[in-house]
Write an enzyme that holds these catalytic residues in place. Sequence first.
Site, PDB file in Angstrom:
ATOM      1  N   GLU A 267      38.295  13.402  28.481  1.00 38.58           N
ATOM      2  CA  GLU A 267      37.310  12.311  28.547  1.00 38.58           C
ATOM      3  C   GLU A 267      35.949  12.965  28.450  1.00 38.58           C
ATOM      4  O   GLU A 267      35.392  13.426  29.446  1.00 38.58           O
ATOM      5  CB  GLU A 267      37.392  11.572  29.885  1.00 38.58           C
ATOM      6  N   CYS A 301      29.558   7.996  31.329  1.00 40.13           N
ATOM      7  CA  CYS A 301      29.870   8.344  29.931  1.00 40.13           C
ATOM      8  C   CYS A 301      29.835   7.097  29.077  1.00 40.13           C
ATOM      9  O   CYS A 301      29.697   7.177  27.862  1.00 40.13           O
ATOM     10  CB  CYS A 301      31.162   9.123  29.800  1.00 40.13           C
TER      11      CYS A 301
END
Length: 512
Positions: A267, A301
Amino acid sequence: MTPTVHDALAALGLESENPGTCYGNGRWSDTRKAGRIASVDPATGDILAVVHGASIRDYEAVLVEAARIGPAWRDTPAPRRGEAIRVVGEALRRHKDALGTLVSLENGKIKAEGDGEVQEMIDMADFAVGQSRMLYGRAMHSERPHHRMYEHWHPLGTVGVVTAFNFPVAVWAWNAFLAAICGNVTVWRPSPKTPLCAIATLKIVDRALRDHGFPSVFLLFCEPEVALAERLVDDRRVDLLSFTGSSKVGRRVAQKVGARLGRSLLELGGNNAVIVDETADLNLAVPAVVFGAVGTAGQRCTTTRRLLVQETIAGDLVDRLLHAYAQVRVGHPLDPRTLMGPLIDAEAVARFRAAAEAVHRQGGEVLHGGSALDGPGFFVEPTLVAIEPDRAVVRTETFAPLLYVSTWRDLDEAIRAQNDVPQGLSSSIFTNDLRNAERFLSARGSDCGIANVNVGTSGAEIGGAFGGEKDTGGGREAGSDAWQAYMRRQTTTINWGHEMPLAQGIRFGLPR
Ligand code: UN1
């Protein structure tokens, strides 16, 4: 009165000395000479607490413990493993307020978001409990008579989880809870910027497991630097390495895990855009964009970093955003009036400053904010910039509340700009035009792992698979079928007949 770290730690039953290694079974390391991690309050720059780093021996003991309890856990029926996560979820419910406060104190995100992060763990626990009864394989029809084919799923063994400071507990839970119901033991290496959150979480979940007679399937080690994390990445005993962090580090992790033919789950960075067309309901778009851009001070993010707006409504939308930005109160994350807390540390502020300077050099115009605030603490202004979408600064992920606005005339141009960055995590379009929405969602539309309509780029629910393409790393975590990453697939063919036919019609003429 604002809770202090002492209140939060006391409510979570943490001692004043915070060892950074849990061997399981409530046992914590007494290592005092492998470095210290100062947990710093980003709102003041003060030290909240000091955590003791793990030694190489601690690391070894944790990996050995994972291998020791693994076999019995693999033999435990999956629904029973789900029961373990149910008690963990209940414990997190009881501690939501205190743990949410600690997340807020140590990470700097506002209390509502700190509590939200704990809620995300609870949601994930509920999801994993259900999933524990749904580790489905498929059955196939064999091409051979009296043959049966099917696939089933087995645990991997040991899962290493390296997490980032920005979601100091939730992303661990995405991985650890699925890994657990899938029959794995998890070794967690949290960010050295948020060790208290990790220790508090481990204490809560480990106690809940032991109180209910379950083994300690969640293990932890903390360290001030990266030596042990690198060991974990290279360690052949780690069957899956889940890494959350920058694309730069993630690329190295993938190479190193790949070199030993291990599995990685990545990720990495995002550079997420919102497209707004002239049919959009701006009453939806404005709050979604502002939350997306300034939530967690731009350190998700999934943070909205780019706004691509149709030229005809750009003036109106920017005016509304300026009005909204003027109301974003920057301050202490535990003050209920605050909408944006500090950045994590001085380096983050320096990177914000460098990006703001690059904006000037690259022809951008600051419409709001643009400066770091005087200390104490690591505060910056929520910042809105008008700039061409192809500039280097726009194509770079800066973990800060910087929103780059540009305009377009044709939707294809907007989609091209949205895709024209190295990262591919999250994306949104705000529109009431069905054709524009579908174009954005089509195979030639957004290239991201997440593509939303009239919903912002951040704040995903756990029920969907979370992750993205390109420099985001290709991993999928949390909901949908993300559980499969924590298991190995076995395909089985059973012959219940009296002949030995071969596939593909091959005749292999052995004399009888
Ligand atoms: C992250 O920023 O690493 O979708 C995770 C979101 C959160 C998770 C973000 N649910 O913004």
